[in-house]
Design an enzyme around this catalytic site. Structure first.
Site, PDB file in Angstrom:
ATOM      1  N   LYS A 262       5.913 -27.448  37.019  1.00  0.00           N
ATOM      2  CA  LYS A 262       5.524 -26.202  37.695  1.00  0.00           C
ATOM      3  C   LYS A 262       5.416 -25.071  36.679  1.00  0.00           C
ATOM      4  O   LYS A 262       6.217 -25.008  35.754  1.00  0.00           O
ATOM      5  CB  LYS A 262       6.582 -25.809  38.728  1.00  0.00           C
ATOM      6  CG  LYS A 262       6.551 -26.592  40.019  1.00  0.00           C
ATOM      7  CD  LYS A 262       7.552 -26.023  41.010  1.00  0.00           C
ATOM      8  CE  LYS A 262       7.608 -26.860  42.276  1.00  0.00           C
ATOM      9  NZ  LYS A 262       6.358 -26.899  43.030  1.00  0.00           N
ATOM     10  N   ARG A 336       8.185 -35.773  49.686  1.00  0.00           N
ATOM     11  CA  ARG A 336       7.739 -36.869  50.565  1.00  0.00           C
ATOM     12  C   ARG A 336       8.260 -38.212  50.079  1.00  0.00           C
ATOM     13  O   ARG A 336       8.469 -39.130  50.861  1.00  0.00           O
ATOM     14  CB  ARG A 336       6.214 -36.840  50.684  1.00  0.00           C
ATOM     15  CG  ARG A 336       5.480 -37.094  49.405  1.00  0.00           C
ATOM     16  CD  ARG A 336       4.022 -36.646  49.446  1.00  0.00           C
ATOM     17  NE  ARG A 336       3.886 -35.189  49.348  1.00  0.00           N
ATOM     18  CZ  ARG A 336       2.726 -34.547  49.378  1.00  0.00           C
ATOM     19  NH1 ARG A 336       1.596 -35.223  49.519  1.00  0.00           N
ATOM     20  NH2 ARG A 336       2.683 -33.242  49.287  1.00  0.00           N
TER      21      ARG A 336
END
Ligand code: BES
Ligand code: MN
Ligand code: ZN
Length: 485
Positions: A262, A336
């Protein structure tokens, strides 16, 4: 600020006390004049002539030692209005120096039997602050003394509100902790301490997870020097052995993105990437504290998403607990991967009535809904409407978003059964949910709440003063109370 509520029975001499008095919605002083001296009444009446009577709360300074706060208890207020009114009182007394207040609740007839309970609940929820790492803590201690007993909440209600407050604050504490303190090892240790509340806590460590074949979850934690865990918390409050309600949470204690790193300004918020798990924990604590008459289980996946020589790479293929294989094209779509194994495990092991998962799953849900609504994705209309309805009652709002098989092509992979991101086609939050759905193997009613925009509030909300909100605890407790208890 820390708020203590004191149900005193004494008859106080009110001449030098700060009073909070419930009035009717036009601030008519007739019903409340017995609580004021003649001079005070004249003074208040005079000032009322030039006051905005549409306000919910008016404050009158009698002397440096004494304030009178009139609270307009409107009869058409619903629960969330009353809680917000309590939050208004908090804001008002937070600006004052005094630490003792006397709440006169008997002065008018309150139509809602839980009026005072909701009101005080609002004050307490709004008062939360996280000052653990401030050298100078300057926490104000406030005592609210309840005078009169006509509108006093029943002891059962008092217990319920207390349980909700403790559960919500526990969630906020966990979410507020930075990544260097609340890493997966520490998190698992703290969850173990919930046994004292009567929860059955089981901690599956890396060794056990490997044996079970949870390589989707394990892959995310592979780059961390900390362990990865799946923790289950069971509450058996029903007399029978009925199917439990299951709650599953994403507990990424810090999300660097992994090798799909990120940028700095997106990474710095990622200490709250475990908020879904924290909501599950706070809910389980609340259920235990108020001895809810249901069976429930909370399951959280605890990992840290880091970079190192052991971390997983973009393009890695892992085999999940379900047996399905996943091509990890982007290591930043890690939530996820954690939930995939947690969901299949929960369905298989507990055979629950339903599964609700909570996760700070996608930035895309913030693009869609901002910080007003959480995204709701579900395979079941009835469960969806129950959740939305409960959300309205506690002002934790949800907006239903679509799932559809046509989105599946976006996450099908050439090399494995599926890939963890879609490069084209948009719908980032839906494809994430569609991915999760593949790990519900037996058609169990399931709902996924994407709370990325709700878990942390930069500016503060109606019932929080900024920072961790505790979103989900009151929502799910309400869902249970309304439909399953
Ligand atoms: N934890 C983030 C999602 C997030 C973003 C939560 C902002 C709270 C605030 C999640 O793990 C993530 O990185 N999602 C990616 C998915 C993408 C790589 C498909 C995202 O949203 O950018
Ligand atoms: Mn991520
Ligand atoms: Zn994440």
């Amino acid at each position: 600020m820390s708020v203590k509520i004191n149900y005193s029975k004494k008859n106080h001499d009110k001449s030098n006390l700060n009073l909070v008095i419930f009035c009717n919605d036009k601030f008519n002083t007739n019903p409340i004049k017995k609580y004021l001296s003649k001079t005070e009444l004249n003074y208040v009446d005079e000032l009322l002539k030039n006051s905005d009577l549409k306000k919910n709360l008016l404050i009158f300074e009698i002397s440096s030692k004494k304030k009178i706060i009139l609270v307009s208890a409107k009869n058409d207020f619903k629960r969330s209005d009353i809680e917000n009114l309590g939050a208004d009182l908090y804001k008002c007394i937070n600006n004052l120096k005094s630490s003792d207040y006397y709440i006169i609740s008997d002065s008018v007839i309150l139509k809602n039997v839980d009026f005072l309970g909701y009101f005080l609940h609002g004050v307490v929820l709004k008062s939360y602050e996280f000052k653990k790492y401030k050298s100078k803590k300057d926490i104000k201690n406030i005592t609210l003394n309840i005078v009169g007993s006509k509108n006093k909440p029943s002891s059962q209600s008092q217990l319920k509100f207390k349980a909700l407050e403790e559960g919500t604050f526990y969630t906020r504490d966990l979410v507020s902790e930075p990544g260097n303190i609340l890493h997966p090892d520490e998190y698992a240790k703290r969850l173990s301490s919930l046994k004292k509340d009567g929860l059955k806590v089981t901690i599956l460590d890396e060794k056990k997870l490997k044996k079970l074949g949870m390589h989707s979850l394990l892959g995310v934690g592979a780059g961390s020097v900390r362990g990865s865990y799946l923790v289950t918390m069971e509450w058996n409050g029903a007399k029978n052995k009925s199917q439990p309600l299951a709650f599953v949470g994403k507990g990424v204690t810090f999300d660097t993105g992994g090798y799909s790193l990120k940028p700095a300004r997106f990474m710095e918020d990622m200490t709250y990437d475990m908020a879904g798990s924290a909501a599950v924990v706070g809910l389980m604590k609340t259920l235990a504290l108020r001895k809810a008459k249901i069976n429930a289980v909370g399951v959280v996946g605890l990992v840290e998403n880091m970079v190192s020589g052991n971390a997983q790479r973009p393009g890695d293929i892992v085999k999940s607990y379900s047996g399905k294989t996943i091509e990890v094209l982007n290591t930043d779509a890690e939530g996820r991967l954690v939930l995939a194994d947690a969901l299949t495990f929960t369905e298989k092991k507990f055979k629950p009535k339903f599964i609700i998962d909570l996760a700070t799953l996608t930035g895309a849900i913030i693009v869609s809904l901002g910080s007003e609504y959480a995204g709701l994705f579900s395979n079941n209309d009835k469960l969806s409407s129950q959740i939305i309805e409960a959300g309205k009652h506690v002002e934790e709002k949800l907006w239903r978003m679509p799932l559809h098989k046509n989105y599946d092509k976006l996450i099908n992979s050439k090399n494995a059964d599926m890939q963890n991101i879609n490069y084209v086609g948009g719908a980032g939050s839906t494809t994430a949910a569609q991915f999760l759905q593949r790990f519900i193997l037996n058609k169990t009613p399931w709902a996924h709440l994407d709370i990325a925009g709700m878990a942390f509030s930069k500016y503060g909300g109606s019932l929080n003063s900024g920072g961790a909100t505790g979103f989900g605890v009151r929502l799910l407790n309400q869902l249970i109370e309304e439909n399953y208890e």
